[in-house]
Design an enzyme around this catalytic site. Structure first.
Site, PDB file in Angstrom:
ATOM      1  NE  ARG A  92       4.741   1.794   0.099  1.00  0.00           N
ATOM      2  CZ  ARG A  92       5.744   1.588   0.947  1.00  0.00           C
ATOM      3  NH1 ARG A  92       6.967   1.900   0.598  1.00  0.00           N
ATOM      4  NH2 ARG A  92       5.531   1.086   2.131  1.00  0.00           N
TER       5      ARG A  92
ATOM      6  CD  GLU B 242      16.626 -14.140  -6.727  1.00  0.00           C
ATOM      7  OE1 GLU B 242      16.038 -14.613  -5.744  1.00  0.00           O
ATOM      8  OE2 GLU B 242      16.319 -13.038  -7.235  1.00  0.00           O
TER       9      GLU B 242
ATOM     10  CE  LYS C 129      11.458  -3.489  -4.963  1.00  0.00           C
ATOM     11  NZ  LYS C 129      12.120  -4.594  -5.682  1.00  0.00           N
TER      12      LYS C 129
ATOM     13  CB  CYS D 272      -0.952   0.098   1.176  1.00  0.00           C
ATOM     14  SG  CYS D 272      -2.158  -1.235   1.229  1.00  0.00           S
TER      15      CYS D 272
ATOM     16  CD1 TRP E 201      -0.244  -6.471  -3.055  1.00  0.00           C
ATOM     17  CD2 TRP E 201      -0.513  -6.973  -0.892  1.00  0.00           C
ATOM     18  NE1 TRP E 201       0.018  -7.811  -2.905  1.00  0.00           N
ATOM     19  CE2 TRP E 201      -0.129  -8.154  -1.592  1.00  0.00           C
ATOM     20  CE3 TRP E 201      -0.722  -7.066   0.478  1.00  0.00           C
ATOM     21  CZ2 TRP E 201       0.033  -9.387  -0.966  1.00  0.00           C
ATOM     22  CZ3 TRP E 201      -0.563  -8.296   1.101  1.00  0.00           C
ATOM     23  CH2 TRP E 201      -0.187  -9.437   0.385  1.00  0.00           C
TER      24      TRP E 201
ATOM     25  CE  LYS F 215      13.623 -12.111  -9.014  1.00  0.00           C
ATOM     26  NZ  LYS F 215      14.172 -11.491  -7.857  1.00  0.00           N
TER      27      LYS F 215
ATOM     28  CG  ASN G 275       1.242   0.512   4.377  1.00  0.00           C
ATOM     29  OD1 ASN G 275       0.923  -0.655   4.168  1.00  0.00           O
ATOM     30  ND2 ASN G 275       2.497   0.915   4.412  1.00  0.00           N
ATOM     31  N   GLY G 276      -1.114  -1.132   6.326  1.00  0.00           N
ATOM     32  CA  GLY G 276      -0.878  -1.993   7.485  1.00  0.00           C
ATOM     33  C   GLY G 276      -2.075  -2.875   7.754  1.00  0.00           C
TER      34      GLY G 276
ATOM     35  CD  GLU H 271       9.165 -11.572  -7.855  1.00  0.00           C
ATOM     36  OE1 GLU H 271      10.325 -11.878  -8.191  1.00  0.00           O
ATOM     37  OE2 GLU H 271       8.919 -10.781  -6.933  1.00  0.00           O
TER      38      GLU H 271
ATOM     39  CG  HIS I 231      17.449 -38.962  -4.136  1.00  0.00           C
ATOM     40  ND1 HIS I 231      17.831 -40.240  -3.812  1.00  0.00           N
ATOM     41  CD2 HIS I 231      18.600 -38.291  -4.392  1.00  0.00           C
ATOM     42  CE1 HIS I 231      19.144 -40.340  -3.836  1.00  0.00           C
ATOM     43  NE2 HIS I 231      19.643 -39.158  -4.193  1.00  0.00           N
TER      44      HIS I 231
HETATM   45  O1  M6R Z   1      12.688  -5.434   0.867  1.00  0.00           O
HETATM   46  P1  M6R Z   1      13.165  -6.811   1.157  1.00  0.00           P
HETATM   47  O2  M6R Z   1      14.495  -7.107   0.558  1.00  0.00           O
HETATM   48  O3  M6R Z   1      13.141  -7.159   2.622  1.00  0.00           O
HETATM   49  O4  M6R Z   1      12.125  -7.772   0.439  1.00  0.00           O
HETATM   50  C1  M6R Z   1      12.172  -9.162   0.600  1.00  0.00           C
HETATM   51  C2  M6R Z   1      11.297  -9.859  -0.409  1.00  0.00           C
HETATM   52  O5  M6R Z   1       9.970  -9.476  -0.269  1.00  0.00           O
HETATM   53  C3  M6R Z   1      11.726  -9.578  -1.859  1.00  0.00           C
HETATM   54  O6  M6R Z   1      13.065  -9.887  -2.060  1.00  0.00           O
HETATM   55  C4  M6R Z   1      10.873 -10.396  -2.848  1.00  0.00           C
HETATM   56  O7  M6R Z   1      11.136 -11.759  -2.691  1.00  0.00           O
HETATM   57  C5  M6R Z   1      11.134  -9.928  -4.284  1.00  0.00           C
HETATM   58  N1  M6R Z   1       9.905  -9.486  -4.884  1.00  0.00           N
HETATM   59  C6  M6R Z   1      11.662 -11.002  -5.169  1.00  0.00           C
HETATM   60  O8  M6R Z   1      11.942 -10.529  -6.448  1.00  0.00           O
END
Ligand code: M6R
Length: 605
Positions: free
Chosen positions: A27, A478, A600, A2, A75, A482, A99-100, A485, A501
């Site tokens: 956000r 990772e 984000k 948010c 969000w 990626k 936000n929260g 996502e 396995h």
């Molecule tokens: O702001 P942060 O690094 O703490 O965020 C952690 C994760 O939310 C963030 O890395 C998330 O996994 C990314 N969207 C991945 O691309």
């Protein structure tokens, strides 16, 4: 999670708020809305499910004379993505954005008989109703009373119908920054919405009531004591938060990696050796560390895992990497000899923050690796080593990841040096190798067209596997994150030796397998594992180093990265994986920067 913005001043609020929301959209982008004040009239509220651009269209005909208002990009947590659940919420004389999460909102409805006041499914509307319940003409009284009853994390901006040209704000945990400039006063979730107007700002302190008027911003404690938060200066400019000629933020951020790694590492090298003195971390602090715990989420946690793969074999210091949201309930065994490293781009991820707080309560030393200056995690850690990646706007983290690894490598090398785990000569070589990744990454970036072509094999895929051994396996995690996502392809990362396995049962003819084989000491074994999937019909896209000899017919496609030491191949290889994810998402016609269901900065548990 948010984005919120409030403005009061001498210029048009509607445009300022919507432009600000567009910058904060990363956000959260389920819905957006604004509330505007007009002289002697009820608030005008426009809120719509969908992106900020949809809101902008709906606001086109709205009178532009208002100079005071609040705006929100959501969000969704409590309640679906609907116009009704979008913010601002208006209850009685109170318009509010949030936000929260208000954890006890059910109890609050009962306690104050609010059923008839609440029309949406959100906790936010309940918060507005509680403040309205206490509002008898004095905003401060209403906010103070409401605070006694609300449990949770929140950043609120509030307007009262009969209090013209003023915005009130209060927060707990969820971030807010504010600034006064020539045309008025502005408050927002983060600097991206403010920087266009002011280079100086302050972080809103928790549980302080902030009052914005066109002439100034007043901050006071809940018992009415005036406060003067420290004034800070932004270290980047508005261009850094724009696309800079690229179609997407993600591509811009991928391309920035050589520069931001250099900008982060170079200031921490003295006479060819790593140094954390300018970060206030002196050797005495590091000497007495017996073990290291990394706490983080998502990509940041993957960076922590790479750190472990480097530190344990090289420095022989035990490193445990924990998912922050699990760590909190694991009763971790840590003490004053444990260094807990919190890794976070935003510095606001709530699970990482709470894990950090828990670590402190156990007496551990805490150090954070954070990108956003002055963020909560940075402020609450004993020590902070900032990454200088500049703003990362794309939801998929790219430059933050490689810059976190580079920073963690510098930290690990310094610890190894002061503890006598490596010689000065070895540390010098290590730092030299680290700097060599900069041209290696640049070479990968220059070859991006080849990576785009290789990614075509993923465009129609429903599933994909990433395999590797050692650091390559850790990097696979990772790569898979990626890809899923932003392309919505179901992607799994597996240790190459583990497939047989069980998971190899999922290998069917044509399924894409992205195999990473850069580690010399396990190269032949990885090649054997690749043969196991290719002989079952998998479509193998191999990522390896230019000098490593690959047997013929083992893969359908091969991408090579420049030759670097095994511990450093993660840098150029990570960039290859980022580009694969980018081109796949782009080729599938998806929203690269704002993938579905995501936001984000994750400020809810
Ligand atoms: O702001 P942060 O690094 O703490 O965020 C952690 C994760 O939310 C963030 O890395 C998330 O996994 C990314 N969207 C991945 O691309």
């Amino acid at each position: 999670m948010c984005g919120i913005i409030g403005f009061t001043g001498n210029i048009e609020a509607k445009k300022l708020l919507i432009d600000g929301l567009a910058r904060l959209e990363y956000r959260g982008y389920d819905s957006a809305g604004i509330a505007l004040q007009y002289k002697d009239q009820p608030f005008q509220i426009v809120k719509k499910a969908g992106k900020v651009e949809t809101l902008r269209q709906f606001c086109e005909d709205l009178d532009s004379s208002s100079t005071c208002g609040i705006g929100h990009t959501r969000w969704a947590t409590h309640g679906g993505v609907t116009d009704e659940n979008a913010h601002p919420h208006l209850v009685g004389r109170v318009a509010l954005i949030h936000n929260g999460i208000i954890e006890n909102y059910h109890e609050l409805i009962e306690k104050f008989n609010l059923e008839h006041m609440v029309k949406s499914e959100t906790d936010t509307e309940v918060a507005a109703a509680v403040i309205n319940h206490f509002y008898k003409g004095d905003p401060y009284y209403a906010i103070r009373q409401a605070m006694k009853h609300m449990i949770g994390s929140f950043a609120f901006c509030i307007m009262f119908q009969d209090v013209p040209d003023k915005i009130f704000a209060i927060r707990n945990v969820s971030p807010m920054v504010a600034a006064h400039f020539a045309d008025g006063s502005i408050i927002a979730s983060d600097l991206t919405a403010i920087i266009q107007y002011s280079q100086t700002y302050f972080i809103v302190p928790e549980y302080h009531i902030v009052t914005l008027t066109k002439d100034d911003i007043k901050v006071e404690t809940l018992d009415g004591q005036m406060a003067k938060p420290e004034s800070l200066t932004v270290s980047w400019n508005i261009e850094a938060a724009q696309k800079g000629g690229y179609e997407h933020y993600m591509m811009k951020e991928i391309m920035e990696q050589p520069e931001v790694i250099r900008g982060t590492v170079m200031p921490r090298i003295q006479d060819g050796l790593p140094s954390l003195l300018s970060d206030g971390v002196d050797d005495e602090i590091l000497k007495d560390i017996h073990e290291i715990r990394v706490i983080a989420c998502g990509t940041a946690m993957h960076a922590g895992m790479i750190f472990k793969s480097m530190v344990e074999p090289m420095m022989r210091i035990p490193v445990t990497v924990s998912i922050a949201s699990e760590y909190r309930y694991d009763s971790p065994i840590i003490d004053a000899h444990t260094l807990v490293i919190a890794v976070s781009q935003s510095g606001e991820t709530i699970d990482t923050l709470e894990a950090l707080r828990l670590s402190k309560s156990y007496g551990a030393k805490t150090l954070s690796v954070v990108n956003v200056k002055g963020s909560t995690i940075a402020r609450e850690s004993d020590y902070v080593v900032y990454t200088h990646a500049g703003p990362e706007i794309a939801v998929a983290s790219t430059k933050a990841y490689t810059v976190q690894i580079a920073t963690l490598y510098v930290i690990g090398c310094r610890i190894g040096l002061v503890k006598g785990c490596i010689s000065e000569e070895a540390a010098r070589k290590f730092i030299g190798d680290l700097l060599d990744v900069i041209p290696a990454i640049q070479q990968v970036l220059d070859n991006r067209e080849e990576i785009q072509n290789a990614s075509i094999c993923l465009l129609e895929a429903q599933d994909a596997f990433f395999i590797g051994r050692g650091i390559d396996y850790t990097l696979s995690l990772e790569g898979a994150l990626k890809l899923k996502e932003i392309s919505y392809i179901h992607a799994e990362a597996y240790a190459a030796g583990e497939l047989k396995h069980g998971t190899i049962a999922l290998i069917t003819p044509g399924i894409p397998v992205i195999a990473i084989a850069t580690q010399r000491k396990v190269f032949n074994k990885t090649i054997s594992n690749i043969k196991e999937v290719s002989s079952r019909g998998a479509y193998v896209l191999l990522i390896t180093e230019a000098d490593l000899r690959v047997p013929e017919e083992i893969c359908q496609q091969q991408l090579t990265i420049p030759e670097v030491d095994d511990l450093f191949s993660v840098f150029p290889a990570a960039v290859v994986l980022q580009l694969i994810a980018y081109y796949t998402s782009y080729g599938r016609g998806l929203d690269v920067d704002m993938p579905r269901n995501l936001a984000k900065s994750v400020t809810v548990e």
